[in-house]
Design a protein around this motif. Sequence first.
Motif, PDB file in Angstrom:
ATOM      1  N   GLU A   1      -8.382   0.657  -1.282  1.00  0.00           N
ATOM      2  CA  GLU A   1      -8.575   2.098  -1.088  1.00  0.00           C
ATOM      3  C   GLU A   1     -10.040   2.453  -1.298  1.00  0.00           C
ATOM      4  OE1 GLU A   1      -6.447   6.298  -2.331  1.00  0.00           O
ATOM      5  OE2 GLU A   1      -5.801   4.445  -3.283  1.00  0.00           O
TER       6      GLU A   1
ATOM      7  N   PHE B   1      -7.995   3.431   3.586  1.00  0.00           N
ATOM      8  CA  PHE B   1      -8.165   2.050   3.149  1.00  0.00           C
ATOM      9  C   PHE B   1      -9.120   1.328   4.079  1.00  0.00           C
ATOM     10  CE2 PHE B   1      -4.107   3.323   1.509  1.00  0.00           C
ATOM     11  CZ  PHE B   1      -4.076   2.774   0.240  1.00  0.00           C
TER      12      PHE B   1
ATOM     13  N   ALA C   1      -4.364   8.824   2.151  1.00  0.00           N
ATOM     14  CA  ALA C   1      -5.375   7.923   1.588  1.00  0.00           C
ATOM     15  C   ALA C   1      -6.107   7.229   2.727  1.00  0.00           C
ATOM     16  CB  ALA C   1      -4.722   6.897   0.674  1.00  0.00           C
TER      17      ALA C   1
ATOM     18  N   LEU D   1       0.803  -1.222   0.000  1.00  0.00           N
ATOM     19  CA  LEU D   1       0.000   0.000   0.000  1.00  0.00           C
ATOM     20  C   LEU D   1       0.837   1.273   0.000  1.00  0.00           C
ATOM     21  CD1 LEU D   1      -2.709  -0.951   2.652  1.00  0.00           C
ATOM     22  CD2 LEU D   1      -2.817  -1.231   0.182  1.00  0.00           C
TER      23      LEU D   1
END
Length: 86
Positions: free
Chosen positions: A80, A71, A69, A37
């Motif tokens: 995501e 997730f 971000a 990630l």
Amino acid sequence: MYDNLIMCKSITYAQRASRALQYAGIGNQIIRIPAGLVRSGCGYGVRVRANQLDAALLAMKMEKMQPIAVFEHNRNGYHEVAYDLS
């Protein structure tokens, strides 16, 4: 069980986010981001329960903090999710 991951730009930022979330009464855990990630940087974030994700993002926004971000975790791993991070 923590189901969502808020990616931060550094360990220091993750620590600040964790403190802001704790202050808001939101349980969290600082973790190293799983290798698949990480886009760039050191790769740290905070995990929060799925039912507290919106409150966690709002608490960070109130502190003028913006995650890289977000997730979500399920039995197939992390993926995501689209959130308005502005």
